[in-house]
Design a protein around this motif. Structure first.
Motif, mmCIF file in Angstrom:
data_model
loop_
_atom_site.group_PDB
_atom_site.id
_atom_site.type_symbol
_atom_site.label_atom_id
_atom_site.label_comp_id
_atom_site.label_asym_id
_atom_site.label_seq_id
_atom_site.Cartn_x
_atom_site.Cartn_y
_atom_site.Cartn_z
ATOM 1 N N UNK A 21 17.050 8.456 -2.183
ATOM 2 C CA UNK A 21 16.649 8.008 -0.849
ATOM 3 C C UNK A 21 15.358 7.205 -0.945
ATOM 4 N N UNK A 22 15.268 6.162 -0.149
ATOM 5 C CA UNK A 22 14.070 5.315 -0.102
ATOM 6 C C UNK A 22 13.410 5.520 1.254
ATOM 7 N N UNK A 23 12.192 6.059 1.286
ATOM 8 C CA UNK A 23 11.537 6.352 2.568
ATOM 9 C C UNK A 23 11.075 5.077 3.275
ATOM 10 N N UNK A 24 11.212 5.051 4.588
ATOM 11 C CA UNK A 24 10.699 3.945 5.400
ATOM 12 C C UNK A 24 9.943 4.506 6.602
ATOM 13 N N UNK A 25 9.068 3.680 7.175
ATOM 14 C CA UNK A 25 8.315 4.048 8.372
ATOM 15 C C UNK A 25 8.702 3.146 9.527
ATOM 16 N N UNK A 26 8.268 3.524 10.718
ATOM 17 C CA UNK A 26 8.445 2.687 11.898
ATOM 18 C C UNK A 26 7.263 1.730 12.007
ATOM 19 N N UNK A 27 7.519 0.509 12.393
ATOM 20 C CA UNK A 27 6.449 -0.473 12.588
ATOM 21 C C UNK A 27 6.011 -0.407 14.047
ATOM 22 N N UNK A 28 4.830 0.157 14.279
ATOM 23 C CA UNK A 28 4.356 0.395 15.646
ATOM 24 C C UNK A 28 3.139 -0.435 16.015
ATOM 25 N N UNK A 29 2.568 -1.175 15.053
ATOM 26 C CA UNK A 29 1.380 -1.975 15.344
ATOM 27 C C UNK A 29 1.369 -3.193 14.427
ATOM 28 N N UNK A 30 0.507 -4.145 14.757
ATOM 29 C CA UNK A 30 0.359 -5.323 13.910
ATOM 30 C C UNK A 30 -0.229 -4.920 12.559
ATOM 31 N N UNK A 31 0.263 -5.558 11.477
ATOM 32 C CA UNK A 31 -0.223 -5.221 10.138
ATOM 33 C C UNK A 31 -0.455 -6.505 9.342
ATOM 34 N N UNK A 32 -1.221 -6.378 8.244
ATOM 35 C CA UNK A 32 -1.506 -7.495 7.345
ATOM 36 C C UNK A 32 -1.186 -7.081 5.911
ATOM 37 N N UNK A 33 -0.883 -8.063 5.079
ATOM 38 C CA UNK A 33 -0.584 -7.783 3.674
ATOM 39 C C UNK A 33 -0.710 -9.065 2.858
ATOM 40 N N UNK A 34 -0.675 -8.931 1.551
ATOM 41 C CA UNK A 34 -0.641 -10.119 0.690
ATOM 42 C C UNK A 34 0.706 -10.823 0.803
ATOM 43 N N UNK A 35 1.786 -10.036 0.600
ATOM 44 C CA UNK A 35 3.133 -10.608 0.586
ATOM 45 C C UNK A 35 4.054 -9.769 1.466
ATOM 46 N N UNK A 36 4.763 -10.431 2.352
ATOM 47 C CA UNK A 36 5.810 -9.790 3.142
ATOM 48 C C UNK A 36 7.157 -10.197 2.562
ATOM 49 N N UNK A 37 7.985 -9.207 2.258
ATOM 50 C CA UNK A 37 9.336 -9.457 1.764
ATOM 51 C C UNK A 37 10.311 -9.066 2.868
ATOM 52 N N UNK A 38 11.133 -10.020 3.288
ATOM 53 C CA UNK A 38 12.133 -9.764 4.318
ATOM 54 C C UNK A 38 13.459 -9.521 3.612
ATOM 55 N N UNK A 39 13.904 -8.273 3.631
ATOM 56 C CA UNK A 39 15.133 -7.894 2.936
ATOM 57 C C UNK A 39 14.855 -6.808 1.918
ATOM 58 N N UNK A 40 15.640 -5.736 1.959
ATOM 59 C CA UNK A 40 15.432 -4.611 1.051
ATOM 60 C C UNK A 40 16.706 -4.305 0.266
ATOM 61 N N UNK A 41 17.366 -5.374 -0.178
ATOM 62 C CA UNK A 41 18.476 -5.253 -1.111
ATOM 63 C C UNK A 41 17.980 -5.470 -2.520
#
Length: 414
Positions: A21-41
């Motif tokens: 199992x791969x744990x995930x969270x709910x996105x409830x607020x604005x966030x920042x990061x170096x790299x955003x990856x769209x897609x978890x395949x």
């Protein structure tokens, strides 16, 4: 933003084996990061593992969740041999470019196998030879020429006569190319393992989260989501598989439909060395064995993307695939225990599109199309991570969105 597809229907064989199992969270607020990856395949997982290993802060989102897209539908013949024979690809893009594309594909397989071993990911990896059978696209003499072209490029290939093919593999065909260095694995277990390694390095996973709008500037990219929060990043990687976003040029690919089956376990009936087998035909049949002796077989591709029409053909296509499988190995029980269908991407050359989107240098697309999707995902993780780190991958031009002009020049030169 998204071009949504019903990516698969039916019951893929990998559902018989439990992936972590791969744990995930709910996105409830604005966030920042170096790299955003769209897609978890599989593509997103390879990107996440590579970038976190290099010290980047990474966020991954997926509108379904981890492993819930096309990854579960792949038959996972992880080969370096490209859909376009080397002799054919050379005529399309020039000999030097074609040779290098094949060599890079072979290197990617070696790199992927080594990385899986280094990380200790349990995905049932095994080294597997492959047989490329003579068919409607390549006759025996053309197949012999293809083997010569590969060897001239430094890629091992052995032409098998009908007698040698029958003696060594029990297959009655007019000839084949025998290759070594490919790998078999469980794609869901591999994807989960890579994602979990990224989590250990503090990657953040949010799902289900659907990206709706991408706005980029000179120094950042902001992605809006359907439920409201935004994600700001220095770079965005679109690893959305066959569900493209409108910012990706649509003219470079085509979505088609494909079908596959898997039999019951029958380890004692598996052919020698459980070699991958595929045909030099269009559409081609391809097959492999699982670790517990099931036979996975796919093909019968059709040039349409209508999901309803695709799904209605599962029974008919499964019967045809089982019949063709029986012609190669009459001793097998070819009755499908699993049958499924899905969308599948193709390009004219069979090569994927990888790299920054034209006029959007901070938005990278990973379009690992063709029958080498997992192999291309590995190449993408290397090329895109190099670009994000400000480095030049010497093979990036082979897969870039503006490569047509470069190939045209190469074809003239060679």
């Amino acid at each position: 933003m998204p071009r949504k597809l019903d990516l698969r229907t039916g019951r893929p064989v990998w559902s018989a084996y439990r992936a972590p199992a791969v744990p995930t969270d709910s996105l409830t607020r604005d966030v920042k990061t170096d790299v955003l990856i769209v897609g978890m395949g599989i593509s997103g997982a390879m990107m996440a593992e590579a970038l976190t290993a290099q010290g980047h802060a990474v966020i991954c989102i997926d509108r379904r969740g981890p492993l819930k897209g096309s990854t579960a539908a792949t038959t996972a013949l992880v080969e370096f041999e490209l859909d376009q024979p080397l002799s054919t690809l050379s005529k399309m893009i020039g000999r030097d470019s074609a040779n290098q594309a094949w060599r890079r594909s072979r290197l990617a397989i070696s790199n992927l196998a080594a990385r899986i071993a280094e990380l200790g990911i349990n995905c049932g990896l095994s080294r597997t030879p492959s047989l490329y059978l003579a068919g409607t696209l390549l006759s025996p003499s053309q197949l012999r020429d293809e083997a010569d072209v590969r060897r001239q490029a430094g890629i091992g290939a052995t032409y098998l006569t009908p007698a040698a093919l029958a003696e060594n593999f029990g297959i009655d065909r007019d000839g084949a190319i025998l290759s070594h260095g490919n790998i078999a694995l469980d794609p869901r277990k591999l994807t989960a393992g890579l994602l979990l390694k990224a989590v250990e390095r503090t990657a953040r996973f949010y799902a289900p989260v659907e990206a709706t709008v991408i706005v980029d500037s000179a120094d950042a990219v902001v992605v809006a989501t359907r439920d409201g929060p935004t994600i700001a990043a220095r770079h965005v990687v679109l690893a959305t598989g066959y569900e493209l976003v409108d910012i990706v040029p649509a003219a470079v690919h085509q979505i088609v439909s494909t079908w596959a089956i898997a039999t019951r376990p029958q380890s004692r009936k598996i052919w020698p060395r459980a070699a991958f087998i595929w045909e030099a035909s269009d559409p081609y049949l391809y097959l492999r064995a699982t670790a517990d002796g099931r036979v996975v077989c796919g093909g019968e591709d059709e040039d349409f993307v209508d999901e309803t029409q695709r799904d209605e053909l599962i029974a008919d296509k499964s019967a045809r695939i089982a019949e063709k499988l029986g012609l190669i190995f009459p001793h097998l029980d070819t009755r499908p225990e699993f049958a499924w269908t899905g969308s599948f991407g193709t390009t004219t050359t069979g090569l994927p599109y990888i790299g920054a989107i034209p006029r959007h240098p901070r938005i990278h697309a990973v379009m690992g199309y063709g029958g080498n999707g997992i192999t291309f995902s590995r190449i993408a993780s290397e090329i895109v991570s190099a670009s994000i780190n400000g480095l030049d991958d010497t093979d990036a031009r082979l897969f870039s969105f503006n490569r047509r002009m470069q190939f045209d020049k190469q074809s003239i030169i060679t």
